[in-house]
Structures are given as C-alpha cells and as structure tokens.
Design a protein around this motif. Structure first.
Motif, PDB file in Angstrom:
ATOM      1  N   ILE A  11      -6.533  -1.964  -8.625  1.00 34.84           N
ATOM      2  CA  ILE A  11      -5.774  -0.830  -9.127  1.00 34.84           C
ATOM      3  C   ILE A  11      -6.108  -0.648 -10.601  1.00 34.84           C
TER       4      ILE A  11
ATOM      5  N   GLY B 217       2.506   6.993  -6.823  1.00 32.01           N
ATOM      6  CA  GLY B 217       1.394   7.682  -7.456  1.00 32.01           C
ATOM      7  C   GLY B 217       0.246   6.801  -7.918  1.00 32.01           C
ATOM      8  N   PHE B 218       0.191   5.553  -7.471  1.00 34.63           N
ATOM      9  CA  PHE B 218      -0.898   4.658  -7.855  1.00 34.63           C
ATOM     10  C   PHE B 218      -1.933   4.606  -6.738  1.00 34.63           C
ATOM     11  N   ARG B 219      -3.180   4.819  -7.106  1.00 36.82           N
ATOM     12  CA  ARG B 219      -4.272   4.722  -6.145  1.00 36.82           C
ATOM     13  C   ARG B 219      -4.827   3.312  -6.193  1.00 36.82           C
ATOM     14  N   ALA B 220      -5.201   2.811  -5.023  1.00 38.27           N
ATOM     15  CA  ALA B 220      -5.719   1.451  -4.955  1.00 38.27           C
ATOM     16  C   ALA B 220      -6.858   1.375  -3.958  1.00 38.27           C
ATOM     17  N   THR B 221      -7.773   0.471  -4.223  1.00 39.28           N
ATOM     18  CA  THR B 221      -8.821   0.138  -3.265  1.00 39.28           C
ATOM     19  C   THR B 221      -8.408  -1.172  -2.614  1.00 39.28           C
ATOM     20  N   LYS B 222      -8.468  -1.225  -1.284  1.00 38.10           N
ATOM     21  CA  LYS B 222      -8.070  -2.426  -0.558  1.00 38.10           C
ATOM     22  C   LYS B 222      -9.312  -3.140  -0.029  1.00 38.10           C
TER      23      LYS B 222
ATOM     24  N   LYS C  42     -13.730   8.104 -11.312  1.00 35.58           N
ATOM     25  CA  LYS C  42     -13.537   8.399  -9.893  1.00 35.58           C
ATOM     26  C   LYS C  42     -14.474   9.556  -9.581  1.00 35.58           C
TER      27      LYS C  42
ATOM     28  N   ALA D  15       1.256   4.024  -3.166  1.00 41.29           N
ATOM     29  CA  ALA D  15       0.969   5.444  -2.950  1.00 41.29           C
ATOM     30  C   ALA D  15       2.192   6.309  -3.257  1.00 41.29           C
TER      31      ALA D  15
ATOM     32  N   SER E 148       0.823  -1.204   0.000  1.00 45.92           N
ATOM     33  CA  SER E 148       0.000   0.000   0.000  1.00 45.92           C
ATOM     34  C   SER E 148       0.860   1.259   0.000  1.00 45.92           C
TER      35      SER E 148
END
Length: 111
Positions: free
Chosen positions: A46, A24-29, A110, A21, A17
């Motif tokens: 991702i 620069g990568f956004r992720a949903t966990k 988004k 971040a 995680s």
C-alpha cells in the motif's frame, strides 16, 4: 510517500482488503506463506502519503485477529509413522495478527 507491507493471515485477508477499499486505499495483494507453519498469508503493498500511514495500520490492526491453532508436536513431513510409535500431543500455537513494515518510497506511479 511511504510504502506499507502488511503481511496478514489468509483468514483475515478478505476483511482487510474490503476495509482498505472502503476507506479509499488501494492495495496490491500478493500470496505469501510463513516459514514456521507454512500457512497461507496475503502480503498487501500500500503506497500512501505519510499522514495516512497510521490510518492504514489502524485498519489492518482492527481486521486482523489473533487465534490459536494446533500443530503436530513432531511433524512427520509426509513420512509414514513408525509402527508402535506413540503419536505426540499436538501443540497449541498463536497465529494471526499482522506484521507491518513501513518504508520510504522515492517514486510511485500508477500507469
């Protein structure tokens, strides 16, 4: 666009995680568990452009470590052991790493 599902061992989740971040990568966990050991995992979702897929997979690969874990050879599933029964030796199994799926995505927003 590509959607990456990365199933990561719970022990490596925070490192993945943080590295995502930082790059620069956004992720949903999502909390998840495996069927074999029923151990806690984290599944990252991702969404990236196709040229970024290899960078994300590289981050996951760098932060997920293989390790060994001992499990009971014959699980009792919560039942008390039979009197006089000799307990079997635990088995050493490899755990860790990651399982990664990459799929095409038709639309991503988004909001």
């Amino acid at each position: 666009m590509k959607l990456i599902f990365a199933v990561v061992n719970g022990d490596d989740s925070a490192a993945v995680s943080k590295a995502l971040a930082k790059n620069g990568f956004r992720a949903t966990k999502l909390a998840s568990s495996g069927s074999f050991l029923s151990a806690g995992n984290t599944t990252f979702l991702i969404c990236v452009e196709e040229p970024e897929v290899d960078a994300v997979i590289s981050i996951v690969e760098q932060k997920c470590h293989h390790r060994k874990q001992f499990i009971p050879a014959s699980p009792s599933y919560g039942t008390p052991s039979t009197t006089g029964q000799v307990p079997s030796m635990p088995l050493e199994v490899p755990v860790g790493g990651a399982t990664v799926f990459v799929t095409n995505i038709e639309r991503f927003e988004k909001l």
